[in-house]
Structure formats: structure tokens, C-alpha cells
Design a protein around this motif. Structure first.
Motif, short mmCIF file in Angstrom:
data_model
loop_
_atom_site.label_atom_id
_atom_site.label_comp_id
_atom_site.label_asym_id
_atom_site.label_seq_id
_atom_site.Cartn_x
_atom_site.Cartn_y
_atom_site.Cartn_z
N GLY A 241 -74.28 -31.04 8.55
CA GLY A 241 -75.05 -29.89 8.09
C GLY A 241 -76.08 -30.95 7.00
O GLY A 241 -76.84 -30.07 7.03
N ALA A 242 -76.16 -32.41 7.05
CA ALA A 242 -77.06 -32.97 6.38
C ALA A 242 -78.53 -32.73 7.45
O ALA A 242 -79.70 -32.62 6.85
CB ALA A 242 -76.76 -34.57 6.37
N VAL A 243 -78.33 -33.14 8.93
CA VAL A 243 -79.43 -33.24 9.87
C VAL A 243 -79.49 -32.00 10.13
O VAL A 243 -81.18 -31.23 10.22
CB VAL A 243 -79.09 -34.05 10.90
CG1 VAL A 243 -80.24 -33.96 12.25
CG2 VAL A 243 -78.77 -35.05 10.78
N PHE A 244 -79.14 -30.16 10.46
CA PHE A 244 -78.99 -29.67 10.04
C PHE A 244 -80.11 -29.02 9.27
O PHE A 244 -81.28 -28.70 9.30
CB PHE A 244 -78.14 -28.79 10.20
CG PHE A 244 -78.21 -27.13 10.86
CD1 PHE A 244 -78.32 -26.24 11.89
CD2 PHE A 244 -78.71 -26.03 9.51
CE1 PHE A 244 -78.76 -24.96 11.78
CE2 PHE A 244 -78.42 -24.72 9.36
CZ PHE A 244 -78.90 -24.55 11.44
N GLY A 245 -80.15 -28.75 7.94
CA GLY A 245 -80.66 -28.54 6.88
C GLY A 245 -82.16 -29.20 7.21
O GLY A 245 -82.99 -28.52 6.49
#
Length: 434
Positions: free
Chosen positions: A171-175
Motif C-alpha cells: 500500500g505504501a509503495v502503491f500510493g
């Protein structure tokens, strides 16, 4: 500015990022839990009352009316249309448009209607858009500095994705990776990481929601032959992602042109088509998230053309104006295609299903790093070497196609493409037709 002032400013900015990320994660984690639980309940009700599918065209009219009546706002002479879904979120990250604070509630309601009446869609799209909506509210409430507003929107995306899938690192990287093809804005790592982890733990630890698990029972041994097979399969999965993206965009553009962007008429037609296809299929295996068959793809044979059925169902559902998410349907397409090919490729069924799930997502979303991290978190590090290769190969060979036309191209994937830095997927598609 002396050293003490520099450090004071540094820690002040850092503390703001952590605070905003935690606040967004807490709120988004809570509302995402509501989304997940309600979505599951509505899906169960629909499965027990198969006649509800007949009301899908009426549901389409309702969704169309909501978006046409309440989803459009002009800000600085620019139309901000919630009906653009994730494309509006991406444009907001680039500072071109604004995420509407009402966008979250609207997409939640639209997703519930779509799921309840049998549209073929996921739910993470609603979580991402709610995350961006909450982030925009934080920007307004705390009067966040203009330089940080984009990062706060990105942290909302991270919170929604991390909470929806139970994969906080992804989630952190996807954002950070979603908005621009081939580029990461590492400055946003702190708020995105905090928001994603807080969102995840709010969903799982505070509200005790349990995410679905997909298990790889066997991983092949590392060899040249195995890697060649993985390369071949990754190419096939990239073609799958292209096929879905192209069909979905073609349906959207065609229905927009025919009905002159009348959302109600588009969705009404889409509802009728899904009802007809459901009757032809003779079951509702391809309506909703189709989670049962997705899980089955890891353990036993599924219909060989299940991936194609889901592709058509989802492309029509989302292409005609219904709302939800595209990740779970992409997971389904990749996993069931891998399942169908496992006897020809002679690789373990669960491994090929997992490979298809991740590779198809990488090619469709143009987020290879997030897709690789998704494999690590979802499958507990099994087959790490193969997933790394699959994500990169699918990403490269999917070309300049993708789920979101507003996604910017930091630089072309190949010099063979006559594109300039900063182009969008939408512009790339137009140039190919010229």
C-alpha cells in the motif's frame, strides 16, 4: 538559517507528515472496514437471492443519476468529475484537478449498489477513492502547505490500498507508484508508509477484519527451464492485462459517444448486457468479486475460459459506468488463466495461479514494484525470484496501456515508442491511432 533552526524545521515537517499519515490511516482504515464488511454482506445476500440480478439496470440508472447530479464540481473553471474515479485521483496528485470530499461517500454507495445487484467488480477502487477523499478533507481542514498536498493525497491512496488488501508495505509503495509510470516520489514515503500501516492495523487489529488468503502449496525448483517458462507465462499475462484494459476503455469511450456522456443511459445498457450474459453463463460465478472461483484456482481445476468470461463481465460493468475496483477482477483473470495453463506448462497449479494474479496486476496497473511487494506479502515470500521476473516482464511488455488513462509516463518503456516524458496513457493511445 542556523543548524538548530534547520533541525527544528526538519522535525516539525516530519512530525506533520507522521500526524497526517496516522490520522488518514485511522479514518480510512475504519471506513474501509465498513466497506469490506458491508460489501461481503451484500454479496452474500445477492448470492442467496439470484433474482436481484434482474434489477441491475435499475441500479445503473440510480448510480448514473448520483454521479450526474452530485459528482460534478467546477473549481477554477475546471470540471472535477467523480465519475472519472481513479483518474480524478491521479489528476489530483499531479495538481491538475481536485478530489471531491463527497467522492468517497458517492463511490461507496455506487459500489454497494453494483455489488448488491450483481455487477462484476471489486471493492479496492472505492477504498482508494475514499482514501483520497479523506486526504483532501485533511488538506482543507489543516490548511496543508501547497507543497505537501500532493503527498497527502498519495498517503490517502496508500491507506485505502493497504487497508483493503491487508498489505501495508504494498500500500505504501502503491500510493507513490500509481500516479506516474516508471517513477517513485520517495519524499512521500513517510506519510504513505504511516498511512498504510495505520490503515492496515486499524482494519485488522482494531476492527478485527480478516482478509482472504491465497496459499501457494508448491514452488518449482530454480532452473533455466523454469525461468524460461515463467518468462513465457509473464508475456501471456501481460497480453491479458492489455486485452482487458483495451476492451474496458473501448466500451467506456463508445458508450460515452453514443449516449453523449449520459451516465444513466450507459449504466442502464450495461446492466441489461450483464443480465443477458449471466443468463447465458447459467450461473453467477462471474458476478461480484467471484471470490469462490478465485480461491478455487489455487486448489483445483476451474473452467478453462473463466478468465475470458470475467474479463468480459468486468469490462462491461466498469466500462458502462458501474463502480467498484479492478484489482480483484484482474487477480481473478490472471489466477484462472494460470490455472487453465498449468497442465500445458507443467508447473504447480497454485504457483501458476499466484504468478498470473501478480503479473496481470503488474501489467494492468503499471506498478511493478508494488506488484512484487504484493507477492511478497500475499504469499509470504515464496517464489520471490520468479515473482520479481514476472512483474518486470509483464510491466515492460504490456507497453503503454493500463487501467488508468490519466497515468503519466515518466519516460517511455522503450525508445521504440515516440513519446515524450510526461505524456499520459490516454495521449499514448491517441498517438498510436494517428
Amino acid at each position: 538559517m542556523n543548524a538548530r533552526q534547520k533541525y527544528r524545521k526538519f522535525f516539525w515537517i516530519l512530525s506533520q507528515w507522521i500526524f497526517f499519515g496516522a490520522l488518514i490511516g485511522l479514518v480510512v482504515g475504519s471506513v474501509t472496514t465498513f466497506l469490506l464488511e458491508t460489501n461481503d454482506y451484500l454479496g452474500t445476500v445477492r448470492e442467496k437471492n439470484s433474482w436481484l440480478i434482474a434489477l441491475l439496470p435499475i441500479g445503473g440508472i440510480i448510480i448514473g443519476y448520483i454521479y450526474m447530479k452530485y459528482g460534478k464540481v467546477y473549481i477554477n473553471d475546471t470540471l472535477n468529475d467523480a465519475g472519472e474515479l481513479n483518474n480524478l485521483v491521479i489528476d489530483a496528485v499531479h495538481g491538475k484537478k481536485h478530489v471531491l470530499r463527497r467522492m468517497g461517500p458517492i463511490v461507496y454507495l455506487g459500489t454497494f449498489i453494483t455489488v448488491f445487484f450483481g455487477g462484476s467488480t471489486g471493492r479496492e477502487g472505492a477504498a482508494v477513492q475514499m482514501g483520497a477523499s479523506v486526504a483532501e478533507a485533511v488538506n482543507k481542514l489543516f490548511k496543508v502547505a501547497a507543497i505537501d498536498k500532493k503527498m497527502i493525497i498519495m498517503s490517502g491512496i496508500s491507506a485505502g490500498f493497504g487497508a483493503a488488501f491487508g498489505t501495508p508495505i504494498t500500500g505504501a509503495v502503491f500510493g507513490m507508484e500509481m500516479a506516474v509510470l516508471g517513477k517513485l516520489k520517495f519524499e512521500a514515503l513517510v506519510p504513505c508508509l504511516v498511512a498504510s500501516f495505520v490503515g492496515h492495523y486499524t482494519t485488522t487489529a482494531v476492527w478485527e477484519h480478516k482478509h482472504e488468503e491465497f496459499i501457494i502449496t508448491s514452488v518449482p525448483e530454480i532452473s533455466v527451464i523454469t525461468f524460461l517458462k515463467v518468462l513465457l507465462m509473464s508475456l501471456i499475462f501481460s497480453l491479458l492485462s492489455i486485452s482487458y484494459s483495451q476492451l474496458r476503455h473501448w466500451i467506456e469511450n463508445t458508450t460515452n459517444r453514443i449516449f453523449k456522456k449520459n451516465h444513466m443511459k450507459r449504466a442502464f445498457l450495461g446492466g441489461i448486457l450483464i443480465v443477458i450474459l449471466t443468463l447465458i453463463a447459467g450461473s453467477q460465478d462471474y458476478n461480484g468479486r467471484s471470490l469462490g472461483m478465485l480461491e478455487q484456482a489455487f486448489t483445483e481445476d476451474v473452467p478453462p475460459f473463466a478468465f475470458l468470461a470475467k474479463l468480459i463481465f468486468t469490462a462491461i460493468t466498469l466500462g458502462t459506468g458501474f463502480v467498484g475496483g479492478e484489482a480483484i477482477p484482474i487477480f481473478f483473470m490472471g489466477a484462472t488463466l494460470g490455472n487453465a495453463l498449468h497442465s500445458f506448462i507443467e508447473l504447480p497449479m497454485s504457483f501458476l495461479a499466484a504468478l498470473g494474479l501478480v503479473a496481470a496486476f503488474s501489467g494492468a496497473a503499471n506498478t511493478p514494484i508494488a506488484a512484487f511487494l504484493l507477492a511478497l506479502e500475499m504469499f509470504h515470500g515464496k517464489g520471490i525470484e520468479f515473482f520479481f521476473v514476472a512483474c518486470l516482464v509483464s510491466y515492460i511488455f504490456s507497453g503503454h496501456h493500463g487501467l488508468w488513462p490519466s497515468q503519466q509516463i515518466h519516460e517511455p518503456k522503450s525508445r521504440l515508442y515516440s513519446l515524450t516524458n510526461g505524456d499520459t496513457i490516454k495521449n499514448a493511445e491517441k498517438k498510436k491511432k494517428q
